[in-house]
Scaffold this motif. Structure first.
Motif, PDB file in Angstrom:
ATOM      1  N   SER A 177      75.715  26.996-104.716  1.00 10.45           N
ATOM      2  CA  SER A 177      77.007  26.305-104.811  1.00 10.45           C
ATOM      3  C   SER A 177      77.229  25.427-103.585  1.00 10.45           C
ATOM      4  CB  SER A 177      78.151  27.320-104.936  1.00 10.45           C
ATOM      5  OG  SER A 177      78.095  27.957-106.183  1.00 10.45           O
ATOM      6  N   ALA A 178      76.811  25.946-102.420  1.00 10.95           N
ATOM      7  CA  ALA A 178      76.980  25.181-101.176  1.00 10.95           C
ATOM      8  C   ALA A 178      76.075  23.944-101.165  1.00 10.95           C
ATOM      9  CB  ALA A 178      76.677  26.075 -99.977  1.00 10.95           C
ATOM     10  N   GLU A 179      74.825  24.128-101.609  1.00 15.83           N
ATOM     11  CA  GLU A 179      73.897  22.984-101.654  1.00 15.83           C
ATOM     12  C   GLU A 179      74.456  21.893-102.571  1.00 15.83           C
ATOM     13  OE1 GLU A 179      71.119  22.397-100.010  1.00 15.83           O
ATOM     14  OE2 GLU A 179      70.585  24.345 -99.143  1.00 15.83           O
ATOM     15  N   ALA A 180      74.999  22.302-103.718  1.00 13.90           N
ATOM     16  CA  ALA A 180      75.544  21.320-104.663  1.00 13.90           C
ATOM     17  C   ALA A 180      76.731  20.583-104.053  1.00 13.90           C
ATOM     18  CB  ALA A 180      75.961  22.020-105.955  1.00 13.90           C
ATOM     19  N   LEU A 181      77.574  21.329-103.348  1.00  9.85           N
ATOM     20  CA  LEU A 181      78.740  20.696-102.700  1.00  9.85           C
ATOM     21  C   LEU A 181      78.285  19.653-101.683  1.00  9.85           C
ATOM     22  CD1 LEU A 181      81.785  20.514-101.860  1.00  9.85           C
ATOM     23  CD2 LEU A 181      81.268  22.306-100.185  1.00  9.85           C
ATOM     24  N   LEU A 182      77.359  20.058-100.806  1.00  8.64           N
ATOM     25  CA  LEU A 182      76.958  19.150 -99.717  1.00  8.64           C
ATOM     26  C   LEU A 182      76.169  17.955-100.248  1.00  8.64           C
ATOM     27  CD1 LEU A 182      76.108  21.595 -96.792  1.00  8.64           C
ATOM     28  CD2 LEU A 182      78.295  20.614 -97.501  1.00  8.64           C
ATOM     29  N   ALA A 183      75.522  18.124-101.389  1.00  9.65           N
ATOM     30  CA  ALA A 183      74.800  16.990-101.969  1.00  9.65           C
ATOM     31  C   ALA A 183      75.768  15.911-102.451  1.00  9.65           C
ATOM     32  CB  ALA A 183      73.923  17.475-103.127  1.00  9.65           C
ATOM     33  N   ARG A 184      76.938  16.319-102.933  1.00  8.53           N
ATOM     34  CA  ARG A 184      77.891  15.312-103.432  1.00  8.53           C
ATOM     35  C   ARG A 184      78.968  14.989-102.410  1.00  8.53           C
ATOM     36  NH1 ARG A 184      79.721  20.019-106.198  1.00  8.53           N
ATOM     37  NH2 ARG A 184      81.892  20.461-105.695  1.00  8.53           N
ATOM     38  N   PRO A 231      79.128  15.198 -98.263  1.00  8.69           N
ATOM     39  CA  PRO A 231      78.484  15.595 -97.005  1.00  8.69           C
ATOM     40  C   PRO A 231      79.473  16.076 -95.936  1.00  8.69           C
ATOM     41  CG  PRO A 231      77.906  13.332 -97.623  1.00  8.69           C
ATOM     42  CD  PRO A 231      79.022  13.759 -98.514  1.00  8.69           C
ATOM     43  N   ASP A 232      80.751  15.767 -96.106  1.00  5.91           N
ATOM     44  CA  ASP A 232      81.724  16.103 -95.065  1.00  5.91           C
ATOM     45  C   ASP A 232      82.943  16.779 -95.689  1.00  5.91           C
ATOM     46  OD1 ASP A 232      83.012  16.330 -92.675  1.00  5.91           O
ATOM     47  OD2 ASP A 232      83.441  14.183 -92.448  1.00  5.91           O
ATOM     48  N   PRO A 233      82.757  17.976 -96.242  1.00  4.79           N
ATOM     49  CA  PRO A 233      83.870  18.618 -96.956  1.00  4.79           C
ATOM     50  C   PRO A 233      84.880  19.244 -96.013  1.00  4.79           C
ATOM     51  CG  PRO A 233      81.960  20.050 -96.966  1.00  4.79           C
ATOM     52  CD  PRO A 233      81.541  18.797 -96.252  1.00  4.79           C
ATOM     53  N   THR A 234      86.116  19.347 -96.481  1.00  7.82           N
ATOM     54  CA  THR A 234      87.134  20.107 -95.753  1.00  7.82           C
ATOM     55  C   THR A 234      86.977  21.581 -96.126  1.00  7.82           C
ATOM     56  OG1 THR A 234      88.726  19.947 -97.554  1.00  7.82           O
ATOM     57  CG2 THR A 234      88.728  18.161 -95.941  1.00  7.82           C
ATOM     58  N   ALA A 235      87.674  22.445 -95.369  1.00  3.29           N
ATOM     59  CA  ALA A 235      87.617  23.881 -95.680  1.00  3.29           C
ATOM     60  C   ALA A 235      88.144  24.132 -97.090  1.00  3.29           C
ATOM     61  CB  ALA A 235      88.420  24.680 -94.645  1.00  3.29           C
ATOM     62  N   ASP A 236      89.191  23.392 -97.476  1.00  2.00           N
ATOM     63  CA  ASP A 236      89.733  23.564 -98.831  1.00  2.00           C
ATOM     64  C   ASP A 236      88.702  23.201 -99.892  1.00  2.00           C
ATOM     65  OD1 ASP A 236      92.127  24.547 -98.025  1.00  2.00           O
ATOM     66  OD2 ASP A 236      93.214  22.633 -98.168  1.00  2.00           O
ATOM     67  N   ALA A 283      80.029  28.976 -92.374  1.00  2.00           N
ATOM     68  CA  ALA A 283      78.613  28.616 -92.409  1.00  2.00           C
ATOM     69  C   ALA A 283      78.394  27.330 -93.206  1.00  2.00           C
ATOM     70  CB  ALA A 283      77.794  29.760 -93.014  1.00  2.00           C
ATOM     71  N   ILE A 284      79.136  27.160 -94.285  1.00  2.00           N
ATOM     72  CA  ILE A 284      78.956  25.949 -95.098  1.00  2.00           C
ATOM     73  C   ILE A 284      79.449  24.722 -94.324  1.00  2.00           C
ATOM     74  CG2 ILE A 284      79.623  24.785 -97.245  1.00  2.00           C
ATOM     75  CD1 ILE A 284      79.724  27.612 -98.544  1.00  2.00           C
ATOM     76  N   LEU A 285      80.561  24.873 -93.608  1.00  2.00           N
ATOM     77  CA  LEU A 285      81.040  23.756 -92.779  1.00  2.00           C
ATOM     78  C   LEU A 285      80.030  23.450 -91.675  1.00  2.00           C
ATOM     79  CD1 LEU A 285      84.811  24.771 -92.548  1.00  2.00           C
ATOM     80  CD2 LEU A 285      83.865  22.813 -93.804  1.00  2.00           C
ATOM     81  N   ASP A 286      79.446  24.500 -91.121  1.00  2.00           N
ATOM     82  CA  ASP A 286      78.424  24.338 -90.075  1.00  2.00           C
ATOM     83  C   ASP A 286      77.195  23.627 -90.647  1.00  2.00           C
ATOM     84  OD1 ASP A 286      76.819  24.652 -87.825  1.00  2.00           O
ATOM     85  OD2 ASP A 286      76.204  26.682 -88.379  1.00  2.00           O
ATOM     86  N   ALA A 287      76.791  24.027 -91.860  1.00  2.00           N
ATOM     87  CA  ALA A 287      75.626  23.393 -92.494  1.00  2.00           C
ATOM     88  C   ALA A 287      75.881  21.919 -92.756  1.00  2.00           C
ATOM     89  CB  ALA A 287      75.299  24.110 -93.802  1.00  2.00           C
TER      90      ALA A 287
END
Lengths: 163, 335
Positions: free
Chosen positions: A111-118, A120-125, A147-151
């Motif tokens: 889920s994290a990989e999919a988020l960061l692929a679309r 790259p700079d997500p908020t905590a929300d 960890a996801i924000l760090d990644a």
């Protein structure tokens, strides 16, 4: 019962297997292709531990009929690391101790990989929303979100370094 | 609509282990030909990290790197006896048994090394990186893989050790009721800050401050994880989880599935601050007490007290649902 031969790409490798009607993508991955990273938690799409990427989009593979993914490109947790080199998300989970029993971890990672692929700079929300379909019963989520924000930051730094 | 803030406090004293017919755990350690030390247990790691903690105990006692310790919890039919992973007993009981087994195995390991180096075993020490060396003469040393080979193929010895921790059954004194039911007690308190919406009855837990006195924290990262993950579970028990309507009404037990079992998601977690206090227990492995179950306990009454502080409603049945808050507010207005 009609048996269908399903051809697809899993983690970049061409694969084929025979599927009966009712065989889920999760079952095919685990029992026919031997990829046991995706977990069977609830088997009804509620816990997210079976999350894999189907043509780049996160899906709960326990609800995907295997016969419908012919020709698809599947990514599972086994494909994230490049040899011994963990992906940024994996390394951030490891460094941030974003896991305890580990059962939810493969789904969380996908889920994290999919988020960061679309994004790259997500908020905590946005991270919260991206993993809202993944149940974790150990950590209380906070280290996973961190960890996801760090990644995301690691990935952005890597992209900047290569430009 | 008003958002009412409140703060509540609760504390917990929690026993490590139990005392029914006696509470034992055993461990057997043996060296492989390659110098790996296998710790055989029947104790099950439920995901809480028992394997990591007992590997630490074995490595520390043997004086070897953790990478050389192999934890085998494969089979409760054939492994040495363990009462089980419950009652916050794993680290304490199994850790103690592993330390005892590792001490015995260490003695054999040092004796085999002494015979190889032609020195007295009492003059040897471990360096923690895999070597046994002569005190004061560190160049005189032998690696554990060579010790293991010599034991197996030259000296004909088994580098092994047996360990058991038994908390004996304690009967109450008939006159006083006094007894010794547990091995030690950990202590904790939680302060919870909540916000209560007096129109919808929704309770939001904003912050939690946790303080735990747990003996020695053998693995501080896992302790922190257990404290905050357990607190999350406490929040879940307090304001989300319920087995209604499936239990006790229409099912033997439990909700049917996750779809009908409400738990807080990542967006519903409070900000947590946690402090660990270390007061080593004399009978714990390196002073550790149990910190398993207790972490979900204090948050629940702390949240109940915070709700009372916020809006005057005293709730005694979990979960503290919007309906129960609104009924409480109605009762206050009617009074």
């Amino acid at each position: 019962m009609t048996v269908t031969i399903v051809n697809l790409k899993v983690n970049g490798v061409d694969q084929a297997f025979m599927a009966r009607p009712g065989t889920t993508l999760l079952l095919a991955l685990r029992e026919q292709l031997g990829l046991t990273g995706a977990k069977r938690g609830c088997a009804q799409g509620a816990c997210g531990s079976c999350t894999v990427l189907l043509d780049g989009a996160p899906v709960v593979s326990c609800l995907v009929p295997a016969t419908t993914v012919d020709g698809a490109d599947i990514a599972t947790v086994e494909g994230l690391a490049d040899g011994q080199q963990l992906s940024d998300v994996q390394q951030a989970f490891l460094d941030g101790f974003a896991t305890q029993c580990g059962f939810c971890t493969p789904g969380m990672l996908m889920s994290a990989e999919a988020l960061l692929a679309r994004n790259p700079d997500p908020t905590a929300d946005e991270v919260n929303e991206a993993i809202s379909g993944n149940v974790c019963r150990c950590t209380g989520y906070a280290p996973i979100v961190s960890a996801i924000l760090d990644a995301a930051e690691r990935r952005r730094n890597r992209v900047e370094a290569t430009h | 609509m008003t958002l009412l803030r409140g703060r509540g406090y609760a504390s917990v004293n929690y026993p490590t282990g139990m005392n029914l017919g006696g509470d034992p755990s055993q461990a057997i350690i043996h060296a492989t030909t390659m110098g790996g030390f296998v710790v055989t247990l029947s104790s099950v790691d439920l995901g809480q990290g028992l394997k990591t903690v007992v590997a630490q105990c074995a490595a520390e006692t043997l004086g070897i790197p953790m990478e050389n310790v192999i934890i085998d919890t494969a089979d409760t039919d054939t492994g040495p006896h363990c009462m089980g992973t419950f009652a916050s007993r794993g680290t304490h009981r199994v850790g103690n048994a592993v330390i005892m087994a590792a001490r015995e195995a260490r003695e054999v390991m040092l004796q085999v090394a002494a015979d190889e180096l032609e020195v007295d075993a009492g003059d040897l020490e471990t360096d923690g990186t895999g070597f046994v060396r002569l005190k004061g003469s560190p160049a005189t040393k032998i690696h554990i893989s060579d010790i293991a080979l010599a034991a197996h193929f030259k000296q004909g010895k088994s580098i092994s050790g047996r360990g058991i921790f038994l908390k004996e059954r304690s009967y109450p004194v008939p006159e006083t009721g006094e007894m010794d039911p547990d091995s030690c007690q950990a202590h904790a308190c939680t302060v919870a800050e909540v916000e209560v919406d007096d129109e919808t009855g929704i309770v939001t837990v904003l912050r939690m401050y946790n303080t735990y006195e747990i003996g020695r924290a053998l693995n501080p990262a896992m302790v922190a994880q257990q404290v905050e993950g357990g607190a999350w579970m406490g929040v879940s028990h307090a304001i989300f989880e319920s087995t209604e309507p499936y239990y006790p009404a229409s099912r033997a037990h439990g909700p049917i599935d996750f779809c009908e079992y409400l738990m807080p998601g990542p967006a519903e977690i409070p900000v947590q601050t946690s402090v660990i206090l270390e007061r080593p227990a004399s009978n714990g492995p390196f002073g550790a007490k149990g910190i398993g179950e207790m972490t979900a306990n204090a948050p629940i009454p702390a949240i109940a007290n915070a709700i009372f502080d916020a809006c005057g409603v005293r709730l005694t049945t979990m979960p503290f649902t919007p309906e129960s808050v609104l009924r409480g507010l109605d009762a206050l207005r009617a009074a």
